[in-house]
Design an enzyme around this catalytic site. Sequence first.
Site, PDB file in Angstrom:
ATOM      1  N   ASP A  67       5.011  14.010  -4.674  1.00 19.62           N
ATOM      2  CA  ASP A  67       5.707  14.329  -3.475  1.00 19.62           C
ATOM      3  C   ASP A  67       7.022  15.190  -3.954  1.00 19.62           C
ATOM      4  OD1 ASP A  67       6.737  14.171  -0.963  1.00 19.62           O
ATOM      5  OD2 ASP A  67       7.917  12.036  -1.315  1.00 19.62           O
ATOM      6  N   THR A 129      12.175  12.307   8.588  1.00 17.15           N
ATOM      7  CA  THR A 129      12.592  11.530   9.490  1.00 17.15           C
ATOM      8  C   THR A 129      13.920  11.302   9.557  1.00 17.15           C
ATOM      9  OG1 THR A 129      11.889   9.896   7.750  1.00 17.15           O
ATOM     10  CG2 THR A 129      10.502   9.978   9.773  1.00 17.15           C
ATOM     11  N   ARG A 220      10.663   0.113  -0.513  1.00 17.07           N
ATOM     12  CA  ARG A 220      11.153  -0.961  -0.947  1.00 17.07           C
ATOM     13  C   ARG A 220      10.792  -2.301  -0.503  1.00 17.07           C
ATOM     14  NH1 ARG A 220      16.346   2.187   1.476  1.00 17.07           N
ATOM     15  NH2 ARG A 220      14.657   3.010   2.649  1.00 17.07           N
TER      16      ARG A 220
HETATM   17  O1  C5P Z   1      11.675   2.369   0.713  1.00 21.15           O
HETATM   18  P1  C5P Z   1      10.925   2.991   2.049  1.00 21.15           P
HETATM   19  O2  C5P Z   1       9.650   2.399   2.332  1.00 21.15           O
HETATM   20  O3  C5P Z   1      11.838   3.240   2.968  1.00 21.15           O
HETATM   21  O4  C5P Z   1      10.469   4.508   1.269  1.00 21.15           O
HETATM   22  C1  C5P Z   1       9.752   5.230   1.887  1.00 21.15           C
HETATM   23  C2  C5P Z   1       9.417   6.545   1.059  1.00 21.15           C
HETATM   24  O5  C5P Z   1       9.064   7.597   1.774  1.00 21.15           O
HETATM   25  C3  C5P Z   1      10.631   7.028   0.244  1.00 21.15           C
HETATM   26  O6  C5P Z   1      10.237   7.712  -1.211  1.00 21.15           O
HETATM   27  C4  C5P Z   1      11.094   8.409   0.972  1.00 21.15           C
HETATM   28  O7  C5P Z   1      11.564   9.193   0.444  1.00 21.15           O
HETATM   29  C5  C5P Z   1       9.534   8.724   1.953  1.00 21.15           C
HETATM   30  N1  C5P Z   1       9.704   9.448   3.015  1.00 21.15           N
HETATM   31  C6  C5P Z   1      10.386   9.242   3.984  1.00 21.15           C
HETATM   32  N2  C5P Z   1      10.370   9.668   5.042  1.00 21.15           N
HETATM   33  C7  C5P Z   1       9.731  10.974   5.219  1.00 21.15           C
HETATM   34  C8  C5P Z   1       9.343  11.394   3.939  1.00 21.15           C
HETATM   35  C9  C5P Z   1       9.294  10.779   2.977  1.00 21.15           C
HETATM   36  O8  C5P Z   1      10.937   7.762   4.182  1.00 21.15           O
HETATM   37  N3  C5P Z   1       9.898  11.700   6.287  1.00 21.15           N
END
Ligand code: C5P
Length: 241
Positions: A67, A129, A220
């Site tokens: 990513d 997001t 998380r």
């Molecule tokens: O901990 P959590 O479930 O919120 O992590 C979501 C992952 O997805 C993180 O690595 C974050 O950087 C990534 N991400 C996100 N929203 C986006 C793109 C990537 O939360 N639009």
Amino acid sequence: MSSLPSALTPRQRLVVALDVPTAREALAMAERLSGRVGMLKVGLELFCAEGPAFVKKLQTRVPVFLDLKLHDIPTTVRRALEAVLKLDPRLVNVHVQGGPAMLEAAVEAVRAHRAAGGCTELLGVTVLTSLDREALAALGHAGLPEDLALAYAKLAHQAGCDGVVCSAWEAAAIGETCGEGFHRLTPGIRPPGAAIQDQARVMTPAQALKQGATWLVVGRPITHAEDPAAAAEAIVAEMQQ
Ligand code: C5P
């Protein structure tokens, strides 16, 4: 070359974000989740800290979504992709905001890699997001983030990307416009009752699948759980419902 979304099992659809700073912590988490998830996501933090050699090592255990969200002039993106494609990650991504020529250069690199036997698919990042309507206005975009995300998904589709990264809230509309075979990878997933943390527009795993998401990115709720393997199993069970 694209695997049909319907052919994936719920477990294969679960992508866990390895948002940790060191290879040691990442490998320990990969070990705990071994056989329980479809893919592990390596983001900028881990890639900048540990580099391609670490990704190569991780790839021997589980498919990797690299990513890196590349965004630059077309030649630079193509050459950066050619470098990371040597690792044959399962997924890579670029920002759609880089424009049609940059997307086409990225598609060219990934298609050449697949023609040579690689497995990588390319996703376009639509709208982060973290960007709300106000932030988009400051960047010169009038309108709603979801409308911009749909417009960006169309661009990614036209350029030949295999899918997009988007919010689960946009996954259904993107599927209707670009076709159900066009992958949608959705972060912002929270099991029922889980803490939302800094995510804004979340969906449960079952809801996101119903919207047509191909892969769900969960961080998380799994990596910070007391028992990450059990948390992953609970999410797979919810997806199977
Ligand atoms: O901990 P959590 O479930 O919120 O992590 C979501 C992952 O997805 C993180 O690595 C974050 O950087 C990534 N991400 C996100 N929203 C986006 C793109 C990537 O939360 N639009």
